[in-house]
Design a protein around this motif. Structure first.
Motif, mmCIF file in Angstrom:
data_model
loop_
_atom_site.group_PDB
_atom_site.id
_atom_site.type_symbol
_atom_site.label_atom_id
_atom_site.label_comp_id
_atom_site.label_asym_id
_atom_site.label_seq_id
_atom_site.Cartn_x
_atom_site.Cartn_y
_atom_site.Cartn_z
ATOM 1 N N ASP A 347 24.081 75.876 50.007
ATOM 2 C CA ASP A 347 22.959 76.977 50.034
ATOM 3 C C ASP A 347 22.675 77.175 51.622
ATOM 4 O O ASP A 347 22.283 76.354 52.294
ATOM 5 C CB ASP A 347 21.692 76.305 49.511
ATOM 6 C CG ASP A 347 20.632 77.469 49.353
ATOM 7 O OD1 ASP A 347 20.658 78.454 50.367
ATOM 8 O OD2 ASP A 347 19.615 77.411 48.586
ATOM 9 N N PRO A 348 23.198 78.409 51.938
ATOM 10 C CA PRO A 348 23.201 78.825 53.508
ATOM 11 C C PRO A 348 21.835 78.177 54.119
ATOM 12 O O PRO A 348 22.038 77.993 55.238
ATOM 13 C CB PRO A 348 23.844 80.266 53.545
ATOM 14 C CG PRO A 348 24.485 80.402 52.250
ATOM 15 C CD PRO A 348 23.556 79.587 51.250
ATOM 16 N N GLU A 349 20.882 78.722 53.742
ATOM 17 C CA GLU A 349 19.413 78.693 54.239
ATOM 18 C C GLU A 349 19.282 77.019 54.344
ATOM 19 O O GLU A 349 18.934 76.602 55.335
ATOM 20 C CB GLU A 349 18.586 79.470 53.604
ATOM 21 C CG GLU A 349 17.047 79.171 54.232
ATOM 22 C CD GLU A 349 16.097 80.034 53.621
ATOM 23 O OE1 GLU A 349 14.906 80.120 54.331
ATOM 24 O OE2 GLU A 349 16.297 80.830 52.693
ATOM 25 N N ASN A 350 19.169 76.510 53.213
ATOM 26 C CA ASN A 350 18.739 74.971 53.025
ATOM 27 C C ASN A 350 19.551 73.982 53.718
ATOM 28 O O ASN A 350 19.223 73.106 54.283
ATOM 29 C CB ASN A 350 18.339 74.401 51.657
ATOM 30 C CG ASN A 350 17.290 75.293 51.152
ATOM 31 O OD1 ASN A 350 16.417 75.891 51.829
ATOM 32 N ND2 ASN A 350 17.248 75.418 49.783
ATOM 33 N N ASP A 377 25.704 87.796 52.140
ATOM 34 C CA ASP A 377 27.339 88.358 51.163
ATOM 35 C C ASP A 377 27.750 87.018 50.326
ATOM 36 O O ASP A 377 28.245 86.414 50.937
ATOM 37 C CB ASP A 377 28.162 89.130 52.174
ATOM 38 C CG ASP A 377 29.387 89.589 51.259
ATOM 39 O OD1 ASP A 377 29.408 89.361 50.123
ATOM 40 O OD2 ASP A 377 30.066 90.226 51.915
ATOM 41 N N ASN A 378 27.736 87.286 49.013
ATOM 42 C CA ASN A 378 28.471 85.964 48.275
ATOM 43 C C ASN A 378 29.921 85.880 48.496
ATOM 44 O O ASN A 378 30.397 85.133 48.438
ATOM 45 C CB ASN A 378 27.999 86.112 46.736
ATOM 46 C CG ASN A 378 26.440 85.633 46.410
ATOM 47 O OD1 ASN A 378 26.035 84.962 47.378
ATOM 48 N ND2 ASN A 378 26.017 86.305 45.647
ATOM 49 N N LEU A 411 37.703 86.823 49.669
ATOM 50 C CA LEU A 411 36.319 86.572 50.414
ATOM 51 C C LEU A 411 36.931 86.750 51.875
ATOM 52 O O LEU A 411 37.827 86.500 52.395
ATOM 53 C CB LEU A 411 36.430 85.037 50.534
ATOM 54 C CG LEU A 411 36.068 84.392 48.849
ATOM 55 C CD1 LEU A 411 35.904 82.740 48.886
ATOM 56 C CD2 LEU A 411 35.144 85.359 48.119
ATOM 57 N N LYS A 412 35.709 87.511 52.387
ATOM 58 C CA LYS A 412 35.748 87.701 53.929
ATOM 59 C C LYS A 412 35.681 86.325 54.796
ATOM 60 O O LYS A 412 34.748 85.671 54.274
ATOM 61 C CB LYS A 412 34.558 89.011 54.087
ATOM 62 C CG LYS A 412 34.567 89.214 55.650
ATOM 63 C CD LYS A 412 33.348 90.393 55.757
ATOM 64 C CE LYS A 412 33.146 90.624 57.092
ATOM 65 N NZ LYS A 412 32.219 91.510 57.346
ATOM 66 N N VAL A 413 36.338 86.324 55.780
ATOM 67 C CA VAL A 413 36.447 85.399 56.752
ATOM 68 C C VAL A 413 35.166 85.564 57.737
ATOM 69 O O VAL A 413 35.336 86.540 58.615
ATOM 70 C CB VAL A 413 37.562 85.019 57.567
ATOM 71 C CG1 VAL A 413 37.418 83.761 58.204
ATOM 72 C CG2 VAL A 413 38.782 84.665 56.436
ATOM 73 N N VAL A 414 34.189 84.868 57.809
ATOM 74 C CA VAL A 414 32.925 85.031 58.740
ATOM 75 C C VAL A 414 33.004 83.835 60.008
ATOM 76 O O VAL A 414 32.184 83.605 60.569
ATOM 77 C CB VAL A 414 31.737 84.988 58.019
ATOM 78 C CG1 VAL A 414 31.669 86.158 56.981
ATOM 79 C CG2 VAL A 414 31.519 83.709 56.924
ATOM 80 N N GLY A 415 33.946 82.680 59.446
ATOM 81 C CA GLY A 415 33.866 81.848 60.882
ATOM 82 C C GLY A 415 35.005 80.834 60.301
ATOM 83 O O GLY A 415 35.554 80.760 59.099
ATOM 84 N N ILE A 437 31.662 77.998 51.058
ATOM 85 C CA ILE A 437 31.191 79.195 50.355
ATOM 86 C C ILE A 437 29.764 79.353 49.950
ATOM 87 O O ILE A 437 29.400 78.007 49.857
ATOM 88 C CB ILE A 437 32.176 79.338 49.174
ATOM 89 C CG1 ILE A 437 32.009 78.364 48.051
ATOM 90 C CG2 ILE A 437 33.759 79.605 49.488
ATOM 91 C CD1 ILE A 437 32.813 78.441 46.642
ATOM 92 N N PRO A 438 29.109 80.209 49.667
ATOM 93 C CA PRO A 438 27.958 80.234 49.472
ATOM 94 C C PRO A 438 27.549 79.982 47.904
ATOM 95 O O PRO A 438 28.334 80.031 47.036
ATOM 96 C CB PRO A 438 27.318 81.349 49.604
ATOM 97 C CG PRO A 438 28.462 82.425 49.506
ATOM 98 C CD PRO A 438 29.842 81.680 49.885
ATOM 99 N N VAL A 439 26.282 79.243 47.727
ATOM 100 C CA VAL A 439 26.252 78.867 46.197
ATOM 101 C C VAL A 439 25.990 80.168 45.241
ATOM 102 O O VAL A 439 26.034 79.776 44.037
ATOM 103 C CB VAL A 439 24.870 78.069 46.212
ATOM 104 C CG1 VAL A 439 23.523 78.846 46.550
ATOM 105 C CG2 VAL A 439 24.600 77.127 44.935
#
Length: 490
Positions: A347-350, A377-378, A411-415, A437-439
């Motif tokens: 979960d990106p935020e938590n 963006d998932n 999937l888009k590479v963000v890092g 990856i995001p949840v």
């Protein structure tokens, strides 16, 4: 029990070897200072030596007398060392947080070895000065103490070799260069392979320990003791300090050997203290970081089953010392032309609020920017650095990932994630870490995923007792919890 005792024996032998290696510079300083003090001492006893020669003492008798004195000093020094060890070892053990509940006893083998070593080191220190003293002519020896040190520039090669090697090692340290990974690169010239391997071995396993000693020894020999130009420069510089500085530099010029030994001793004490304490602090820092990296947060709770994971989270979240909590899943993903890799679902935020991470492991984008893009963006991924290198991918490009159930996503590479040091080949392959990856994406895929593991990451309030909280979680007797790890415990 036999395996445990064997492990303890192996650890004990390794500690002894490491302690002996760390002590080698101390033995070198003892020899160097002993030789210098003996030179000065025998010079002060010139008249005594001259009187003994005029009374019929032979040079062999003088040499045996000096060696007898050395043996007596070595024995007394060894016994004092053993006595101090019996007195100080319990105190040091308690200072370091250990216990010493038994009466310290020195074994016979230890006593014999210590005395032999002490006498041997004393003989080694005084042999050359004693030999020179015993060969003095009676007429010269009857004169009062006089300085017989060198006044010509020091032209021997060994101090220059020592200075060059020591300077090289210090520069390598300051630049943060590690030559050992170079051994992993294939070199197709056999002669270069042999030469490079020999030099890396020499640099890693020898200069790492004796580099500073070589530098200090070569410097004091060449500049302080042997270089009249250097002494002239120090004399000129001392004028800015006043009469005291001028007096000190003149004393250095009259007693270059003694001044060199004192400078070497001070430099060794300071330099060796920084080296040992720095190495210990670096190793301690690395160990703590490894523990935090392995656990993943203040506490991690390994789940044996993902069934009722939310109920388990609510039970742990109810503990008063818990500041934040998040679940991290692990699944497998297949990357085009690369193969299968590990993918962690967060979960990106938590996750950012709870997990332990180091900013330097995330590149391409800083960690907060990358996770913010995952949150909005998932269809995004923070890609394992080794996968990105193998596929020659950059930030903003896409990668096809196939999950269980033939579910393929672009999937888009963000890092990127992973240490730069692992880009070097390691025995024929590059070590992989994992991607994130995001949840939100996982929620669309999990219906067809039959295998996934998970763990609950727990961040505690400042000042909370991590061991006590871990025990509280274990005390909840949660059915789907297999293991509880705590940074404080480890």
């Amino acid at each position: 029990l036999e395996n445990i005792l064997s492990n303890y024996n192996a650890i004990s032998q390794t500690m002894r070897l490491q302690f002996l290696i760390v002590s080698l510079p101390v033995f070198f300083v003892a020899w160097y200072m002993g030789t210098t003090v003996s030179d000065v001492s025998y010079n002060l006893r010139r008249r005594e030596i001259g009187l003994l020669l005029t009374k019929g003492f032979s040079r062999g008798q003088l040499m045996r007398m000096f060696l007898g004195e050395a043996a007596l000093i070595g024995l007394i020094g060894g016994l004092i060392g053993i006595g101090l060890s019996l007195l100080l070892n319990p105190i040091i053990a308690q200072i370091m947080g250990g216990t010493f509940s038994v009466t310290p006893v020195v074994g016979t083998d230890t006593l014999i070895l210590v005395l032999i070593f002490s006498v041997g080191l004393t003989f080694l220190s005084i042999f050359q000065p004693a030999r020179r003293a015993s060969k003095l002519e009676a007429v010269d020896a009857l004169q009062e103490y006089r300085y017989v040190e060198e006044v010509k520039p020091y032209r021997q090669r060994w101090p220059w070799v020592a200075l060059i090697l020591g300077t090289y090692k210090i520069v390598v340290w300051l630049l943060g260069i590690n030559l050992f990974p170079l051994m992993m690169y294939p070199v197709y010239n056999i002669i270069l392979t042999i030469l490079l391997g020999a030099w890396i071995f020499f640099d890693t396993f020898l200069l790492n320990y004796v580099g500073p000693i070589l530098f200090f020894w070569g410097f004091t020999k060449i500049f302080i003791r042997g270089s009249l130009k250097f002494q002239e420069l120090t004399t000129r510089a001392a004028r800015f300090v006043g009469d005291l500085g001028t007096l000190a530099t003149r004393n250095v010029r009259r007693n270059p050997a003694r001044a060199a030994s004192i400078a070497f001793l001070i430099a060794m004490i300071v330099g060796y203290s920084f080296q040992v304490v720095g190495a210990y602090a670096s190793e301690q820092d690395y160990t703590i970081r490894q523990i935090r990296f392995s656990v993943g947060a203040d506490i991690s709770v390994q789940l044996s089953s993902l069934v009722n994971a939310s109920w388990t989270v609510s039970r742990i979240e109810g503990l008063p010392e818990v500041a934040s909590i998040t679940v991290e899943y692990t699944v497998a993903g297949t990357f085009t032309t690369f193969g299968t890799g590990t993918v962690r679902v967060v979960d990106p935020e938590n996750w950012l609020q709870t997990a332990h991470y180091e900013n330097e492991l995330f590149t391409g984008n800083d960690v907060k920017t990358a996770f913010q893009q995952m949150e909005t963006d998932n269809n995004t991924i923070i890609l394992d650095r080794s996968v990105a290198k193998a596929l020659n991918l950059r930030v903003g490009e896409t990668v096809a990932v196939t999950f269980e159930g033939d579910q393929t996503r672009s999937l888009k590479v963000v890092g990127f994630f992973g240490p730069e040091a692992q880009e070097a080949p390691y025995y024929g392959y590059t070590r992989s870490y994992w991607s994130y990856i995001p949840v939100g994406l996982y929620n669309h895929l999990k219906a067809k995923i039959s295998w996934a593991s998970g763990r609950i990451l727990v961040k505690l309030n400042p000042g909370a007792d991590g061991k006590a909280v871990a025990d509280q979680i274990r005390g909840l007797n949660l059915s789907n919890v297999s293991t509880v790890y705590s940074v404080a415990e480890q």
